[in-house]
Structures are given as C-alpha cells and as structure tokens.
Design a protein around this motif. Sequence first.
Motif, PDB file in Angstrom:
ATOM      1  N   ARG A 191      44.078  33.182  35.976  1.00 36.53           N
ATOM      2  CA  ARG A 191      44.911  33.812  36.152  1.00 36.53           C
ATOM      3  C   ARG A 191      45.529  35.257  36.554  1.00 36.53           C
ATOM      4  O   ARG A 191      46.205  35.445  36.659  1.00 36.53           O
ATOM      5  N   ASP A 192      45.196  35.655  34.908  1.00 38.16           N
ATOM      6  CA  ASP A 192      45.332  37.328  34.358  1.00 38.16           C
ATOM      7  C   ASP A 192      45.234  38.130  35.655  1.00 38.16           C
ATOM      8  O   ASP A 192      45.717  38.440  36.242  1.00 38.16           O
ATOM      9  N   ALA A 217      46.830  37.285  38.492  1.00 40.19           N
ATOM     10  CA  ALA A 217      48.255  38.160  38.649  1.00 40.19           C
ATOM     11  C   ALA A 217      48.206  39.598  38.717  1.00 40.19           C
ATOM     12  O   ALA A 217      48.800  40.654  40.003  1.00 40.19           O
ATOM     13  N   MET A 218      47.206  40.387  38.746  1.00 39.44           N
ATOM     14  CA  MET A 218      47.047  41.499  38.545  1.00 39.44           C
ATOM     15  C   MET A 218      46.987  41.786  39.637  1.00 39.44           C
ATOM     16  O   MET A 218      46.977  43.209  40.191  1.00 39.44           O
ATOM     17  N   PRO A 276      43.855  28.324  39.593  1.00 42.90           N
ATOM     18  CA  PRO A 276      45.046  30.052  39.622  1.00 42.90           C
ATOM     19  C   PRO A 276      45.206  30.083  40.843  1.00 42.90           C
ATOM     20  O   PRO A 276      44.659  31.156  41.637  1.00 42.90           O
TER      21      PRO A 276
END
Length: 370
Positions: free
Chosen positions: A180-181, A184-185, A212
């Motif tokens: 997920r991170d 998102a990035m 994600p």
Amino acid sequence: MTGAASNNFELLERIPLYVPGKPIQEVKREYGLDHIIKLASNENPWGPTPAVKAKIIDAVNGTDDEGVGLYPVSDGFYLRKAISECRRIKLEQIVLGNGSAEIIEMAAKACFIAGGSAVIPRHSFAIGGISVQTAGGRIIETHATATEVDVEAILKAIEPDTKMVYIANANNPTGVQIGRDGIAMLVKEIRDDILLVVDQAYAEYSEPGDFPDAANYLGERENLLVLHTFSKIYALASLRIGYGLGNERMITLMERVRSPFNTNHIAQVAAEVAIRDKEFVAFCREKNRQARDAFFVEAAKHRCTVSSNAGNFVLLETAIPAPDLFQYLLKKSVIVRPMHGYGLPMHMRITLGRPEEMEAFWAAAAPILV
Ligand SMILES: Cc1ncc(COP(=O)(O)O)c(C=O)c1O
C-alpha cells in the motif's frame, strides 16, 4: 523496400520478441507424447464454470440480434455494465481490450505518439516494454530483483521526456507485490503529466482486503490506468478479454487508440457471466493458496529456493540453467517456463495447477533437483 522502411524494420528487429508458453499441442507433436501437464502460462486449471460454458454455446448458436455472424457491440456496453456493477465504478470509466495486453498497447500508443520514455522496473511483465518500444517509446529500466521492486528507484529514474510508468502488481514472473505505501508513493509522487499504468492481472488471487488496489486512487490522480484480465482467475485466457479502469478523460483517450470491435461477442458474454460469479473466484483463490502452500513445503523438502507470494505461480531458483531443466521436463511431459528471457537464467516460473498436476511436476523434476 525504401531506406526509411528498412531502418524502421531494423529497429523493430531489435525489440525482444514475446515468447509465449509452449502450447500442449506443440509438445505432443514434437515429442510424440500423449498426456501433457502445462504449468507454463498462468492459466486457471479450475475453469471456466459450466455456466460460462453454457453461455458460450448459446452465443455460438446466436439469436437474430446477436451472434457470431454479426459484428460485436464495439464498446462492449453490456460487459462494461456488468463490470461497472460488480466493481462499483462508472461505465464511462471502463475500457475493454483483447486481453489486458491490448490495453497496455493502447496506453503505449497514446503515450508515445510523439516519442518519449517509459520507466519500467527490471524483470517486469514483458508486454509492457515491448508495447512501449513498438509504439516508438524508449525504456528506462530501474533496479529490481527477483524478490523486490525498488519504488524509490522508479521515482528517481523519471526524466523530463517520461510519459509512462508501467508496473505489474503483482509482477509476472517474480510475483513481487508492491504494498500500500509503495502504491501510494507512486500515485502521489509521479509527475501529474505521466500516465501511471498499474497492471493488476493477478489481483483476484489476493484476499480482497489485503490487496493494495490502485483503483482506489482514481479520484486522486487523473493519469492513472488500472488493468485487469479475464485470462487468470476467470479462466478465459483463450477468449482474449481484459479491462482497464481510469478516469473518464483517460478512457475517452483510450477509445481513440482502441481498434473498433476489438473484443468479440463470445468473450463479452462469457466475461459478463464470469465476473458475477464471486463464489467461483473465492473457490479458485482458496485452491491457489493451498497449491502455493503445498509447493513451498515440497520445495523445502528438495532444498529448493522458491519465491513469489502473489498470483497463481511461483518462481523456483534452479541449480542448473533453467532452459536445461525446461528441456528435461518437456521430455517428461511437463511444460513450465524458463525465465532467462527476463534476466533470470537460474529461475523457472511454474503455474500453480491442480494437486495431481503439481504431483506430476515434482515426480518429473525430483531426480534432477537433488
Ligand atoms: C502481469 C500480466 N499482465 C497482463 C497479462 C496478459 O493478460 P491478457 O491475457 O489479459 O492479455 C499477463 C499474462 O500473463 C500478465 O502476467
């Protein structure tokens, strides 16, 4: 042939050729074998369902207003409506492709109309890079390994002429999934004018809550295209049908590069039944999880290193060059996929099949693995 054309053809000849998994019929013919186990193309051994097959037969028989003698509904309205209902997304945010691979090509056509570059991590699904190059784009390959994708390297590699970033999540053949991170990035930090293509061909193999999903960012990023296919968990690889999700403007742009009638009537109606069958998807997801767990156990017994935690395949590190193991297994009636073409000469990709197919794989491979 003119000089200009021959120069173009020479450029074309430098672009790697996509090498598909060997078809069963070919191995039967070449090796004079009867019964072949194919674990080479990440197909789903559990389908399609009887309901999908019945729909295909109905479609072949046809009616006055639909059938194989008529052109299909060009924009696949009814399938898009079914996808729209199942995915809770507007009809205008969906485009269909002759396989999701065609949507990658459409995206590349749209992005590289005036040249430019695409950032793609190493060992990514080959159609991404091939589509960029045949559309006239240049590839910037970033650092990745068989077990990891370096998201920061993707961001750092972007150049002023970059028009596209392509990632497969999970990636084929490595099975690496950006979390997920990382997603998102990428969504937030990639320049707004660059099209971010997130290919989620294997998404349905993950538990829905765990995945994600880049489609969650469609409200935040205009230049985003999220791809899905009916070839994998929906078991319709031969019908060639996939879909892309984007914002309305992105989808209207895709319509400009989509060939008319690109998806056929049989594929459209079969996929319409398949996408509504949530039970079948859950069944296949569970069977796939069991097959993966069993594969890891068996690999440990044979002291083999195996990676890939997503999708319906595993990546096995081989003690001998993978092409040699591939040839050996062919003679034993098992087709798998050596990954030297992906820069992984000591890795073999193996699709997770039915238990009896996996048993046949281990029986054939065991003598050469120890
Ligand atoms: C990551 C990925 N994307 C796309 C595809 C192509 O799927 P389709 O059959 O929908 O063209 C594949 C097929 O193996 C894949 O692995």
